[in-house]
Scaffold this active site. Structure first.
Site, PDB file in Angstrom:
ATOM      1  CB  CYS A 151      -0.860  -0.020   1.565  1.00 19.96           C
ATOM      2  SG  CYS A 151      -2.030   1.520   1.059  1.00 19.96           S
ATOM      3  CE1 TYR A 210      -6.001   3.388  -3.566  1.00 25.34           C
ATOM      4  CE2 TYR A 210      -8.184   3.552  -3.304  1.00 25.34           C
ATOM      5  CZ  TYR A 210      -6.519   3.017  -2.954  1.00 25.34           C
ATOM      6  OH  TYR A 210      -6.647   2.358  -1.702  1.00 25.34           O
ATOM      7  CD  GLU A 241      -2.019   0.933  -3.802  1.00 23.60           C
ATOM      8  OE1 GLU A 241      -1.310   1.465  -2.775  1.00 23.60           O
ATOM      9  OE2 GLU A 241      -3.166   0.686  -3.920  1.00 23.60           O
ATOM     10  CG  ASP A 287      -3.364  -3.736   1.878  1.00 21.07           C
ATOM     11  OD1 ASP A 287      -4.293  -3.910   2.540  1.00 21.07           O
ATOM     12  OD2 ASP A 287      -2.759  -3.023   2.697  1.00 21.07           O
ATOM     13  CE1 TYR A 331      -2.181  -2.676  -1.962  1.00 22.68           C
ATOM     14  CE2 TYR A 331      -3.412  -4.539  -2.321  1.00 22.68           C
ATOM     15  CZ  TYR A 331      -3.867  -2.978  -1.832  1.00 22.68           C
ATOM     16  OH  TYR A 331      -5.070  -2.324  -1.453  1.00 22.68           O
ATOM     17  CB  CYS A 361       0.031   1.623   7.382  1.00 18.89           C
ATOM     18  SG  CYS A 361       1.772   1.159   6.560  1.00 18.89           S
ATOM     19  CB  CYS A 371      19.493   7.597   7.672  1.00 17.72           C
ATOM     20  SG  CYS A 371      18.581   8.170   6.816  1.00 17.72           S
TER      21      CYS A 371
END
Length: 233
Positions: A54, A86, A98, A133, A138, A203, A224
């Protein structure tokens, strides 16, 4: 396209026809970062496109990286239907996944670092689903923009497969393909999980818990730094 309960990718002949122009507009700026969604992008910045379930949670994963990501947007990629909606993508009749587009400064964060985020943020062994999902939209995918991106993506897949196998997981199903047309999604889908929209929204993404170790390619690049907070929402 669903035959029984098994998702099946449509062929170009089976896919919905689509349209020559989009039937909706896309906001000018990122809800969280404040940067332009559709450009123009700064000179020297690069584009990375990923599908990892998703796209609501996928996009949030990348905009929260503390350095180097300039803007993100969600859309539809890798299918046949022009300018899909969508609802059309969710029908399984367009062939799209997606996707999240990440525009980044390679002087601050490398493509390798984005790939590490990609692999660790979802389960790339699940085929046409991610968690609860289920559907072809997906599926896990990396859409590359240069031969260098393709080579590094392939190297990262091989390295992550070794890590998954040693941890008892299955075979990666992730597609690595040259980027085709990226169709931006509707405005309500952009930064859907941001604080000004749906910070507690659904989510379905979930990683395997397996980490991708350095090195796996030619350049791990900038990671990071610790001690820097994610982007405020």
């Amino acid at each position: 396209m669903l035959f029984g309960r098994t998702p099946v990718l449509p062929t170009a002949e089976q896919a919905l026809t689509g349209r020559p122009e989009p039937i909706f507009t896309v906001p000018d700026r990122h809800t969280v970062l404040g940067t332009p969604l559709l450009g123009p992008y700064p000179e020297g910045y690069e584009i990375a496109d990923f599908g990892l379930g998703c796209f609501w949670g996928a996009e949030r994963t990348f905009w929260r990286l503390p350095v180097g990501v300039w803007t993100t947007l969600v859309g539809y990629q890798g299918g046949h239907t022009e300018h899909p909606t969508y609802e059309e993508v969710c029908s399984g009749l367009t062939g799209h996944t997606e996707a999240v587009r990440v525009v980044f400064d390679p002087a601050l964060i490398s493509y390798e670092r984005l790939l590490k985020t990609f692999w660790e943020a979802h389960d790339p062994t699940q085929g046409f689903r991610q968690g609860n999902d289920v559907g072809t939209q997906y599926r896990s995918a990396i859409h590359t923009h240069t031969p260098d991106q393709a080579a590094v993506a392939e190297a990262s897949r091989a390295a992550y497969q070794r890590a998954l196998t040693s941890s008892g997981h299955g075979t990666i199903s992730t597609e690595i393909l040259p980027a085709r047309t990226f169709y931006p999604a509707e405005g309500y889908n952009q930064q859907y999980l941001s604080g000004s929209k749906n910070p507690d929204g659904y989510c379905g993404m979930g990683g395997t818990g397996v980490k991708l170790s350095h090195p796996f390619g030619t350049n791990w690049g900038t990671s990071c730094p610790t001690g820097i907070a994610p982007v405020e929402e």
